[in-house]
Scaffold this active site. Structure first.
Site, PDB file in Angstrom:
ATOM      1  N   THR A  85      -0.761   1.576   6.562  1.00  0.00           N
ATOM      2  CA  THR A  85      -0.386   0.002   5.978  1.00  0.00           C
ATOM      3  C   THR A  85       0.032  -0.887   7.099  1.00  0.00           C
ATOM      4  O   THR A  85       0.637  -0.965   8.071  1.00  0.00           O
ATOM      5  CB  THR A  85       0.551   0.266   5.130  1.00  0.00           C
ATOM      6  OG1 THR A  85       1.381  -0.816   4.744  1.00  0.00           O
ATOM      7  CG2 THR A  85       2.395   0.872   5.732  1.00  0.00           C
ATOM      8  N   GLY A  86      -0.417  -2.272   6.901  1.00  0.00           N
ATOM      9  CA  GLY A  86      -0.585  -3.033   7.461  1.00  0.00           C
ATOM     10  C   GLY A  86      -1.529  -3.990   6.958  1.00  0.00           C
ATOM     11  O   GLY A  86      -2.252  -4.010   6.829  1.00  0.00           O
ATOM     12  N   THR A 128       0.865  -0.838  -0.189  1.00  0.00           N
ATOM     13  CA  THR A 128       0.093   0.027  -0.013  1.00  0.00           C
ATOM     14  C   THR A 128       0.935   1.247   0.450  1.00  0.00           C
ATOM     15  O   THR A 128       1.803   1.097   0.804  1.00  0.00           O
ATOM     16  CB  THR A 128      -0.834  -0.192   1.391  1.00  0.00           C
ATOM     17  OG1 THR A 128      -1.731  -1.279   1.368  1.00  0.00           O
ATOM     18  CG2 THR A 128      -1.298   1.468   1.588  1.00  0.00           C
ATOM     19  N   GLY A 184     -10.418  -2.593   3.732  1.00  0.00           N
ATOM     20  CA  GLY A 184      -9.257  -2.958   4.184  1.00  0.00           C
ATOM     21  C   GLY A 184      -8.931  -1.341   4.791  1.00  0.00           C
ATOM     22  O   GLY A 184     -10.976  -0.539   4.752  1.00  0.00           O
ATOM     23  N   ASP A 185      -8.129  -0.627   5.439  1.00  0.00           N
ATOM     24  CA  ASP A 185      -8.633   0.002   6.245  1.00  0.00           C
ATOM     25  C   ASP A 185      -7.866   1.236   5.996  1.00  0.00           C
ATOM     26  O   ASP A 185      -8.438   2.272   6.345  1.00  0.00           O
ATOM     27  CB  ASP A 185      -7.248   0.742   7.109  1.00  0.00           C
ATOM     28  CG  ASP A 185      -5.803  -0.247   6.688  1.00  0.00           C
ATOM     29  OD1 ASP A 185      -5.859  -1.048   6.173  1.00  0.00           O
ATOM     30  OD2 ASP A 185      -4.257   0.894   7.283  1.00  0.00           O
ATOM     31  N   ARG A 210     -14.488  -6.878   0.635  1.00  0.00           N
ATOM     32  CA  ARG A 210     -13.731  -7.153   1.192  1.00  0.00           C
ATOM     33  C   ARG A 210     -12.881  -5.404   0.663  1.00  0.00           C
ATOM     34  O   ARG A 210     -11.665  -5.385   0.270  1.00  0.00           O
ATOM     35  CB  ARG A 210     -12.436  -7.815   1.616  1.00  0.00           C
ATOM     36  CG  ARG A 210     -10.931  -7.626   2.910  1.00  0.00           C
ATOM     37  CD  ARG A 210     -10.514  -6.766   2.533  1.00  0.00           C
ATOM     38  NE  ARG A 210      -9.281  -6.657   3.948  1.00  0.00           N
ATOM     39  CZ  ARG A 210      -8.353  -6.097   3.753  1.00  0.00           C
ATOM     40  NH1 ARG A 210      -7.953  -5.644   2.816  1.00  0.00           N
ATOM     41  NH2 ARG A 210      -7.234  -6.202   4.580  1.00  0.00           N
ATOM     42  N   GLY A 247      -5.005  -4.718   7.869  1.00  0.00           N
ATOM     43  CA  GLY A 247      -6.460  -3.490   7.632  1.00  0.00           C
ATOM     44  C   GLY A 247      -7.168  -4.418   8.768  1.00  0.00           C
ATOM     45  O   GLY A 247      -7.663  -2.806   9.977  1.00  0.00           O
TER      46      GLY A 247
HETATM   47  N1  ASP Z   1      -3.732  -2.200   4.960  1.00  0.00           N
HETATM   48  C1  ASP Z   1      -3.906  -2.375   3.692  1.00  0.00           C
HETATM   49  C2  ASP Z   1      -5.119  -3.411   3.734  1.00  0.00           C
HETATM   50  O1  ASP Z   1      -5.688  -3.372   4.622  1.00  0.00           O
HETATM   51  C3  ASP Z   1      -2.875  -3.290   3.050  1.00  0.00           C
HETATM   52  C4  ASP Z   1      -1.609  -2.728   3.212  1.00  0.00           C
HETATM   53  O2  ASP Z   1      -1.224  -1.820   4.098  1.00  0.00           O
HETATM   54  O3  ASP Z   1      -0.897  -3.171   1.921  1.00  0.00           O
HETATM   55  O4  ASP Z   1      -6.121  -3.682   2.726  1.00  0.00           O
END
Ligand code: ASP
Length: 310
Positions: free
Chosen positions: A227-228, A176, A206-207, A204, A230
Site C-alpha cells: 500500500t502507498g 487500500t 496503481g500498483d 490511472r 503506487g
Molecule cells: N497503492 C494504491 C494505489 O496507488 C493506493 C493505496 O495504497 O492506498 O492505487
C-alpha cells in the site's frame, strides 16, 4: 517445519497513510480497529480449521472491501469525475497462479473477480467492461455503482478539488486493503484491493492489481501485499523484489521489506508492506506515519495497530 513454525499465519493491512493520534479521533480509531479485527477473524476462521491461504486472504479482503472505512469495495475513493473505479489482485504461492482486475465499476467484491480470473480463465489481468462481462459469465456478484459511494469519500474528493494545488492525493489518505497468509500445508497467498487514489483520472491504475508490484506470492519465498504511492511501487517492482530478496539473499521478511521501502523512498515514494513467509514469519513495515494493520498466527499472536508506535 520446526516446532517453532506456526501451523498458520495471517497478516492484513487497511492502507498506509498520514494518520496520527492527532488526526484520527477515537470513533475513527475504534471503527478501523473493529474492521481490522473482523477481517483478521475471517482469515483466522479459514486457517484454524486447515483451510487454504488462498481462501483466508480472500475472506479477509472481502471483509475489508465490505467495510466502508477502507478504500476498497464499499467506501472506495472517488475518481476526478466522481466515479469509483476498483482494482484488485490475488496470487497463490503454490504454482504461482494469479488473477487481477482493474477499473471495475459494478463488481461488489473485486477480489472475488480477481480470483475467478485466476481460477476460471486463461488470462491473468482483465480490465473495465470486459472484466465485468467475465464477472457476469462466471456468476460474480454485481451491484449498482452507488453501492461503493460514501459521503466521506465524496467530501475528500471535493476537498482535493478545492485545494486546486494539483489533482493528486498529496495528503496520502491511503486505505487500500490487503492480506497475506500461510496455511497449515505450508502454502502462501496474497491479495490486494483498492479504489486507488482520490481524484485519479485518465484511467490511472496503481500498483495494487499489478502482479509483482503491489501483490505477489511464491511458495519459495513468501507472499506480499503493498500500500502507498503506487507509481513508485510499480517502478520498484516492490512485491516481487521483496520475494526475490528473501529467496536469493536470505534476508528475513522484515529486512527485505525495509530494504525495498528504502529504495522506494529514494524515488520519493512512501507506503507499507505486509509479508508472510512459508515458515510463518510475518512482517508489517511502513514509511508513513501509520498503517492500518493486524496479524495473527496459530501460536497465539493476535494484534492490530494503526500508528507508528502501536
Ligand atoms: N497503492 C494504491 C494505489 O496507488 C493506493 C493505496 O495504497 O492506498 O492505487
Amino acid at each position: 517445519m520446526t516446532d517453532a513454525t506456526p501451523k498458520w499465519a495471517i497478516a492484513i493491512h487497511g492502507g498506509a497513510g498520514s494518520m496520527t493520534p492527532d488526526t484520527l479521533d477515537a470513533t475513527a480509531i475504534a471503527a478501523h480497529e473493529a474492521g481490522l479485527n473482523t477481517a483478521l477473524e475471517a482469515g483466522r476462521a479459514v486457517l484454524a480449521v486447515g483451510g487454504s491461504a488462498l481462501d483466508a486472504v480472500t475472506a479477509a479482503v472481502v471483509a475489508l472491501e465490505d467495510d466502508p472505512h477502507f478504500n476498497a469495495g464499499r467506501g472506495a475513493v472517488f475518481t476526478y469525475h466522481g466515479t469509483n473505479e476498483l482494482d484488485a489482485a490475488i496470487m497463490a504461492g503454490d504454482g504461482r497462479g494469479a488473477g487481477a482486475v482493474a477499473a471495475i465499476t459494478h463488481t461488489k467484491n473485486p477480489v472475488r473477480l480477481a480470483r475467478a480470473v485466476m481460477e476460471a480463465g486463461p488470462h491473468v489481468f482483465l480490465s473495465g467492461a470486459g472484466a465485468e462481462d467475465f464477472a457476469r459469465d462466471h456468476g460474480v456478484e454485481a451491484v449498482d455503482p452507488g453501492w461503493f459511494a460514501t459521503p466521506e469519500r465524496l467530501r475528500q474528493l471535493e476537498e482535493l478539488k478545492a485545494r486546486k494545488d494539483g489533482w493528486f492525493d498529496a495528503g496520502m489518505k491511503y486505505g487500500t486493503v490487503g492480506a497475506v497468509a500461510r496455511d497449515a500445508a505450508g502454502h502462501v497467498a496474497a491479495a490486494t484491493s483498492t479504489g486507488g487514489l482520490t481524484g485519479k483520472r485518465w484511467g490511472r491504475i496503481g500498483d495494487s492489481p499489478l502482479i509483482g508490484a503491489g501483490t505477489y506470492a511464491d511458495d519459495r519465498s513468501g507472499a506480499v501485499s503493498c500500500t502507498g504511492s503506487g507509481e513508485q511501487f510499480i517502478r520498484a517492482g516492490a512485491a516481487h523484489e521483496i520475494c526475490a530478496r528473501m529467496r536469493l539473499t536470505g534476508e528475513s521478511a522484515d529486512q527485505a521489506a525495509r530494504t525495498v521501502l528504502a529504495e522506494i523512498g529514494v524515488m520519493d515514494g512512501v507506503g507499507g508492506v505486509i509479508v508472510v513467509t512459508p515458515q510463518g514469519e510475518t512482517a508489517l513495515a511502513f514509511t508513513t506515519p501509520g498503517m492500518f494493520r493486524g496479524r495473527a498466527d496459530s501460536s497465539g499472536l493476535n494484534e492490530v495497530g494503526i500508528f507508528g508506535q502501536d
